[in-house]
Motif scaffolding. Structure first.
Motif, PDB file in Angstrom:
ATOM      1  N   ARG A   2      14.283  -4.448   3.189  1.00 52.26           N
ATOM      2  CA  ARG A   2      13.694  -5.137   2.033  1.00 52.26           C
ATOM      3  C   ARG A   2      12.185  -5.128   2.208  1.00 52.26           C
ATOM      4  NH1 ARG A   2      17.510  -8.690  -0.686  1.00 52.26           N
ATOM      5  NH2 ARG A   2      15.689  -9.715  -1.570  1.00 52.26           N
ATOM      6  N   LEU A   3      11.498  -4.495   1.291  1.00 52.66           N
ATOM      7  CA  LEU A   3      10.060  -4.258   1.444  1.00 52.66           C
ATOM      8  C   LEU A   3       9.339  -4.640   0.159  1.00 52.66           C
ATOM      9  CD1 LEU A   3       7.724  -2.957   3.137  1.00 52.66           C
ATOM     10  CD2 LEU A   3       8.277  -0.815   1.978  1.00 52.66           C
ATOM     11  N   ARG A   4       8.265  -5.426   0.303  1.00 52.31           N
ATOM     12  CA  ARG A   4       7.451  -5.772  -0.860  1.00 52.31           C
ATOM     13  C   ARG A   4       6.447  -4.677  -1.152  1.00 52.31           C
ATOM     14  NH1 ARG A   4       2.617  -8.390  -2.106  1.00 52.31           N
ATOM     15  NH2 ARG A   4       2.068  -8.319   0.106  1.00 52.31           N
ATOM     16  N   THR A   5       5.710  -4.240  -0.121  1.00 53.82           N
ATOM     17  CA  THR A   5       4.709  -3.195  -0.259  1.00 53.82           C
ATOM     18  C   THR A   5       4.436  -2.586   1.107  1.00 53.82           C
ATOM     19  OG1 THR A   5       2.361  -2.739  -0.731  1.00 53.82           O
ATOM     20  CG2 THR A   5       2.918  -4.987  -0.114  1.00 53.82           C
ATOM     21  N   MET A   6       3.996  -1.355   1.122  1.00 55.17           N
ATOM     22  CA  MET A   6       3.641  -0.679   2.356  1.00 55.17           C
ATOM     23  C   MET A   6       2.551  -1.439   3.122  1.00 55.17           C
ATOM     24  SD  MET A   6       1.919   3.087   2.639  1.00 55.17           S
ATOM     25  CE  MET A   6       0.788   3.474   3.966  1.00 55.17           C
ATOM     26  N   ALA A   7       1.710  -2.162   2.394  1.00 54.14           N
ATOM     27  CA  ALA A   7       0.619  -2.898   3.039  1.00 54.14           C
ATOM     28  C   ALA A   7       1.122  -3.986   3.966  1.00 54.14           C
ATOM     29  CB  ALA A   7      -0.303  -3.498   1.974  1.00 54.14           C
ATOM     30  N   ASP A   8       2.393  -4.362   3.862  1.00 53.38           N
ATOM     31  CA  ASP A   8       2.956  -5.392   4.736  1.00 53.38           C
ATOM     32  C   ASP A   8       3.357  -4.846   6.100  1.00 53.38           C
ATOM     33  OD1 ASP A   8       2.621  -7.267   2.755  1.00 53.38           O
ATOM     34  OD2 ASP A   8       4.675  -7.100   1.992  1.00 53.38           O
ATOM     35  N   ILE A   9       3.239  -3.544   6.308  1.00 53.40           N
ATOM     36  CA  ILE A   9       3.626  -2.941   7.591  1.00 53.40           C
ATOM     37  C   ILE A   9       2.351  -2.436   8.265  1.00 53.40           C
ATOM     38  CG2 ILE A   9       5.094  -1.238   8.735  1.00 53.40           C
ATOM     39  CD1 ILE A   9       6.760  -1.092   6.195  1.00 53.40           C
ATOM     40  N   PRO A  10       1.755  -3.214   9.176  1.00 49.45           N
ATOM     41  CA  PRO A  10       0.480  -2.806   9.786  1.00 49.45           C
ATOM     42  C   PRO A  10       0.529  -1.434  10.454  1.00 49.45           C
ATOM     43  CG  PRO A  10       0.932  -5.117  10.259  1.00 49.45           C
ATOM     44  CD  PRO A  10       2.164  -4.558   9.612  1.00 49.45           C
ATOM     45  N   ALA A  11       1.667  -1.115  11.086  1.00 55.49           N
ATOM     46  CA  ALA A  11       1.756   0.170  11.791  1.00 55.49           C
ATOM     47  C   ALA A  11       1.680   1.358  10.840  1.00 55.49           C
ATOM     48  CB  ALA A  11       3.052   0.233  12.603  1.00 55.49           C
ATOM     49  N   LEU A  12       1.934   1.119   9.549  1.00 52.02           N
ATOM     50  CA  LEU A  12       1.775   2.164   8.534  1.00 52.02           C
ATOM     51  C   LEU A  12       0.465   2.015   7.772  1.00 52.02           C
ATOM     52  CD1 LEU A  12       5.224   2.663   6.750  1.00 52.02           C
ATOM     53  CD2 LEU A  12       3.905   4.368   7.984  1.00 52.02           C
ATOM     54  N   HIS A  13       0.137   0.775   7.431  1.00 54.10           N
ATOM     55  CA  HIS A  13      -1.021   0.549   6.580  1.00 54.10           C
ATOM     56  C   HIS A  13      -2.327   0.845   7.310  1.00 54.10           C
ATOM     57  CE1 HIS A  13      -3.641  -2.025   3.813  1.00 54.10           C
ATOM     58  NE2 HIS A  13      -3.176  -1.043   3.076  1.00 54.10           N
ATOM     59  N   ARG A  14      -2.410   0.544   8.595  1.00 56.29           N
ATOM     60  CA  ARG A  14      -3.646   0.818   9.332  1.00 56.29           C
ATOM     61  C   ARG A  14      -3.963   2.313   9.370  1.00 56.29           C
ATOM     62  NH1 ARG A  14      -2.732  -3.604  14.242  1.00 56.29           N
ATOM     63  NH2 ARG A  14      -3.290  -5.453  12.992  1.00 56.29           N
ATOM     64  N   PRO A  15      -3.031   3.170   9.797  1.00 54.09           N
ATOM     65  CA  PRO A  15      -3.365   4.595   9.762  1.00 54.09           C
ATOM     66  C   PRO A  15      -3.609   5.122   8.355  1.00 54.09           C
ATOM     67  CG  PRO A  15      -1.081   4.270  10.451  1.00 54.09           C
ATOM     68  CD  PRO A  15      -1.739   2.939  10.476  1.00 54.09           C
ATOM     69  N   TRP A  16      -2.962   4.526   7.366  1.00 51.57           N
ATOM     70  CA  TRP A  16      -3.227   4.903   5.978  1.00 51.57           C
ATOM     71  C   TRP A  16      -4.686   4.613   5.629  1.00 51.57           C
ATOM     72  CZ3 TRP A  16      -0.710   7.149   1.869  1.00 51.57           C
ATOM     73  CH2 TRP A  16      -1.225   6.911   0.582  1.00 51.57           C
ATOM     74  N   CYS A  17      -5.171   3.406   5.947  1.00 48.84           N
ATOM     75  CA  CYS A  17      -6.569   3.048   5.683  1.00 48.84           C
ATOM     76  C   CYS A  17      -7.522   3.966   6.438  1.00 48.84           C
ATOM     77  CB  CYS A  17      -6.825   1.589   6.082  1.00 48.84           C
ATOM     78  SG  CYS A  17      -5.987   0.357   5.062  1.00 48.84           S
ATOM     79  N   VAL A  18      -7.175   4.301   7.685  1.00 50.77           N
ATOM     80  CA  VAL A  18      -8.007   5.190   8.492  1.00 50.77           C
ATOM     81  C   VAL A  18      -8.070   6.569   7.851  1.00 50.77           C
ATOM     82  CG1 VAL A  18      -8.166   6.378  10.720  1.00 50.77           C
ATOM     83  CG2 VAL A  18      -7.623   3.937  10.638  1.00 50.77           C
ATOM     84  N   ALA A  19      -6.918   7.074   7.423  1.00 53.03           N
ATOM     85  CA  ALA A  19      -6.869   8.415   6.834  1.00 53.03           C
ATOM     86  C   ALA A  19      -7.702   8.489   5.552  1.00 53.03           C
ATOM     87  CB  ALA A  19      -5.427   8.810   6.549  1.00 53.03           C
ATOM     88  N   VAL A  20      -7.647   7.441   4.727  1.00 58.42           N
ATOM     89  CA  VAL A  20      -8.427   7.425   3.492  1.00 58.42           C
ATOM     90  C   VAL A  20      -9.910   7.294   3.801  1.00 58.42           C
ATOM     91  CG1 VAL A  20      -8.861   6.139   1.357  1.00 58.42           C
ATOM     92  CG2 VAL A  20      -6.508   6.529   2.114  1.00 58.42           C
ATOM     93  N   ALA A  21     -10.256   6.423   4.757  1.00 58.88           N
ATOM     94  CA  ALA A  21     -11.667   6.182   5.075  1.00 58.88           C
ATOM     95  C   ALA A  21     -12.338   7.403   5.690  1.00 58.88           C
ATOM     96  CB  ALA A  21     -11.794   4.983   6.014  1.00 58.88           C
ATOM     97  N   THR A  22     -11.584   8.199   6.411  1.00 60.60           N
ATOM     98  CA  THR A  22     -12.155   9.366   7.091  1.00 60.60           C
ATOM     99  C   THR A  22     -12.037  10.650   6.284  1.00 60.60           C
ATOM    100  OG1 THR A  22     -10.049   9.690   8.246  1.00 60.60           O
ATOM    101  CG2 THR A  22     -11.756   8.423   9.394  1.00 60.60           C
ATOM    102  N   GLY A  23     -11.398  10.593   5.117  1.00 60.63           N
ATOM    103  CA  GLY A  23     -11.248  11.793   4.293  1.00 60.63           C
ATOM    104  C   GLY A  23     -10.071  12.655   4.680  1.00 60.63           C
ATOM    105  N   LEU A  24      -9.219  12.171   5.589  1.00 57.72           N
ATOM    106  CA  LEU A  24      -7.996  12.906   5.914  1.00 57.72           C
ATOM    107  C   LEU A  24      -7.039  12.890   4.722  1.00 57.72           C
ATOM    108  CD1 LEU A  24      -7.518  11.573   9.539  1.00 57.72           C
ATOM    109  CD2 LEU A  24      -7.927  13.966   8.923  1.00 57.72           C
ATOM    110  N   LEU A  25      -7.089  11.798   3.964  1.00 55.47           N
ATOM    111  CA  LEU A  25      -6.343  11.690   2.713  1.00 55.47           C
ATOM    112  C   LEU A  25      -7.326  11.347   1.608  1.00 55.47           C
ATOM    113  CD1 LEU A  25      -3.171   9.608   3.733  1.00 55.47           C
ATOM    114  CD2 LEU A  25      -3.282  12.066   3.272  1.00 55.47           C
ATOM    115  N   GLN A  26      -7.014  11.752   0.388  1.00 53.80           N
ATOM    116  CA  GLN A  26      -7.836  11.353  -0.750  1.00 53.80           C
ATOM    117  C   GLN A  26      -6.935  10.905  -1.888  1.00 53.80           C
ATOM    118  OE1 GLN A  26     -10.304  14.737  -1.635  1.00 53.80           O
ATOM    119  NE2 GLN A  26      -8.617  16.019  -2.351  1.00 53.80           N
ATOM    120  N   ILE A  27      -7.384   9.853  -2.578  1.00 54.16           N
ATOM    121  CA  ILE A  27      -6.604   9.246  -3.650  1.00 54.16           C
ATOM    122  C   ILE A  27      -7.344   9.427  -4.969  1.00 54.16           C
ATOM    123  CG2 ILE A  27      -5.700   7.068  -4.552  1.00 54.16           C
ATOM    124  CD1 ILE A  27      -5.382   6.110  -1.675  1.00 54.16           C
ATOM    125  N   GLY A  28      -6.617   9.794  -5.993  1.00 55.88           N
ATOM    126  CA  GLY A  28      -7.223   9.950  -7.307  1.00 55.88           C
ATOM    127  C   GLY A  28      -6.170  10.221  -8.357  1.00 55.88           C
ATOM    128  N   GLY A  29      -6.355   9.631  -9.527  1.00 57.50           N
ATOM    129  CA  GLY A  29      -5.436   9.871 -10.630  1.00 57.50           C
ATOM    130  C   GLY A  29      -4.015   9.428 -10.381  1.00 57.50           C
TER     131      GLY A  29
END
Length: 562
Positions: A65-92
């Motif tokens: 049972r999951l509300r949002t991915m942001a509730d899982i630090p082990a996933l959300h932290r690397p997600w934030c790192v990937a976006v901040a460093t340009g490893l991932l990009q979000i748009g549209g």
């Protein structure tokens, strides 16, 4: 972000950044996205349907049972790192692999710069909603304590960290309540260890070696301790020339932060002399910096009046001085020439700060004329030294075919939270409208009487009426609708902070302005206007919603009274 680092720091700190747990997971996550794309939510994270696969890619368990991915630090932290460093990009509404993935790993200097941006992004994501710096301050305090002797800490951390945190909050004009609130979330309830979660977070980043009960700062942590404060509003050095102090203050957009930075300089001077020094320096500065200087001097109040009087004849500061003196009842009301000159000054400052679209918006709002050519002719007629540059930049932007805010209208759905049956209004208003304008519109849409405080919540920032000075809020007249809402995005609005009438505002679409239509205009609705003052014994009857009457009121007080 360019971050200075010595050769020794690059040699010792960069490998720890590259080999840190959270950076490794960020690279894995980006490679999992690969050459494809995944949909993201309005909160800019993966949809719930994709979270289990992302967790499997990282070896992270995902609860059923999951509300949002942001509730899982082990996933959300690397997600934030990937976006901040340009490893991932979000748009549209999608996330794809970013350009940094193809050239990973970067050089050591770029690696450290990206790592620091990533740490700040994670700290912001885990901070108390009203202050995105709260976890950053907490991390700075912990690194300060761990770096005092460079030896493993075997005693309790909370006492010295709390003391360091108080010092940091004083230095950067921050309330200590938000970091203390954030600290509660890093308390290990099983062991009763304060800050255990924060130590673990910094260990994931390689800034701390987390030997249980004996945390030790690493060379990367020492480097981070010297750079995490970048961007926080520290007191300006009193020895700075006025021009350099003004430039330092201008780095911050929030007026309270600007006031705090300037105070370090002002405290060592008599107010009238400080005002004279600042305004004299401002005469030769750009309109953007001159506006900042004027704002600093205005905070000195009537103590600065002698300096304002001395500068009334100055070519560039003079119009500001005449307007300020008139506001204090110490001089005649400025004429149209002064007001037009100041309008051009503000538009040039907007051009320098935010670009041609905002400059065009300022010109359109403030200069006389029914078409752009006429407005720009009025700009040039002011004699402002930057009028020709402003006129050319605005004209070129308007002719470029790029979307112009003056031609755009936001369609908003404003819903009263918790109402059963639903109560909502759909309204169109220019995207240039401020949140203060939107507040006035909502009062009409729902029949509120306007006698109570209000509050907008946009992300982690709050806005309200500047004249009531609600703590932690910015001026809702200084931010436009287009700056806080994107299609599909939502913000909150609370009217009456006692009764708490909560509203949700969603931007449904942006449409081209109809020159034959008056704005704002309500285009659809559901439900009658709620009873503002009600009680259980006599709840009252909702007032039937009258679309024609509401639109007459929205058109302006003059028309509504006819």
């Amino acid at each position: 972000m360019d971050i200075a680092a010595s050769e020794d720091e690059l040699r010792d700190a960069a490998p720890l950044a590259r080999e840190s747990v959270v950076v490794g997971r960020a690279v894995t996550l980006a490679r999992w996205i690969g050459t494809g794309r995944r949909a993201v939510t309005a909160g800019q994270v993966l949809r719930k349907a994709d979270v289990p696969a992302a967790g499997a890619a990282l070896g992270v368990g995902v609860p059923p049972r999951l509300r949002t991915m942001a509730d899982i630090p082990a996933l959300h932290r690397p997600w934030c790192v990937a976006v901040a460093t340009g490893l991932l990009q979000i748009g549209g509404g999608w996330v794809t692999a970013g350009p940094a993935l193809q050239r990973w790993p970067p050089g050591e200097a770029d690696l450290l710069s990206g790592w620091l941006a990533a740490l700040r992004a994670v700290c912001a994501a885990e901070s108390y909603p009203q202050d995105e710096d709260s976890v950053r301050l907490l991390a700075m305090a912990l690194l300060t304590v761990l770096g005092e002797d460079g030896e493993p800490r075997t005693g309790g951390l909370w006492g010295p960290v709390h003391a360091a945190l108080r010092d940091l909050c004083d230095r950067y004009d921050k309330s200590s309540w938000e970091p203390l609130h954030a600290a509660d979330r890093y308390h290990d309830l099983e062991t009763g260890t304060p800050l255990a979660g924060l130590v673990a977070l910094l260990a994931e980043f390689g800034a701390v070696a987390d030997d249980p009960g004996r945390p030790l700062i690493t060379p990367l942590g020492c480097w981070a301790a010297g750079h995490l404060a970048a961007g926080l509003p520290g007191l300006a050095d009193p020895s700075l020339p006025a021009s350099e102090m003004i430039a330092e203050v201008a780095r911050f957009g929030d007026e309270e932060q600007r006031g705090h930075v300037a105070w370090g300089w002002l405290a060592e001077r008599q107010p009238a002399e400080a005002a004279r020094e600042i305004l004299t320096a401002a005469e030769g500065m750009s309109p953007l910096l001159r506006g900042v200087a004027v704002g600093v001097v205005e905070r000195l109040g009537e103590d600065a009046l002698p300096a304002w009087r001395e500068l009334t004849a100055a070519p560039r500061v003079g119009p500001h001085a005449r307007a300020v003196l008139a506001a204090w009842g110490q001089g005649p009301e400025p004429g149209d020439a002064d007001w037009d000159w100041l309008a051009v000054e503000a538009a040039v400052a907007a051009l320098q700060d935010k670009g041609p679209d905002e400059a065009l918006s300022r010109v359109w709002e403030s200069m006389p004329g029914t078409d752009l050519d006429t407005c720009l002719a009025e700009v040039r007629a002011t004699g402002h030294p930057d009028a020709a540059e402003l006129s050319q930049a605005v004209a070129e932007f308007a002719a470029s075919g790029a979307p112009c805010s003056i031609d755009q209208v936001a369609e908003l759905k404003v819903s009263l939270s918790g109402s059963r049956p639903p109560i909502w209004r759909r309204v169109r208003l220019p995207v240039m409208a401020t949140l203060g304008d939107l507040h006035d519109v909502i009062q009409v849409l729902f029949g509120w009487d306007g006698d109570h405080l209000h509050l907008f919540q946009a992300g982690k920032k709050q806005y309200s009426d500047p004249f009531v000075s609600l703590e932690g809020t910015a001026d809702d007249n200084a931010v436009r609708v287009r700056d806080v809402l994107t299609p599909g995005g939502k913000i909150g609005y609370t009217y009456d902070l006692g009764a708490c009438w909560e509203h949700q505002i969603a931007l449904e679409q942006v449409v081209t302005r109809d020159r034959d239509q008056d704005y704002p205009v309500c285009v659809a609705y559901k439900g009658d206007s709620p009873v503002e003052y009600w009680c259980e014994d006599d709840p009252g009857e909702p007032e039937p919603f009258d679309l024609a009457e509401v639109n007459r009121k929205l058109a302006g007080p003059g028309e509504a009274e006819e």
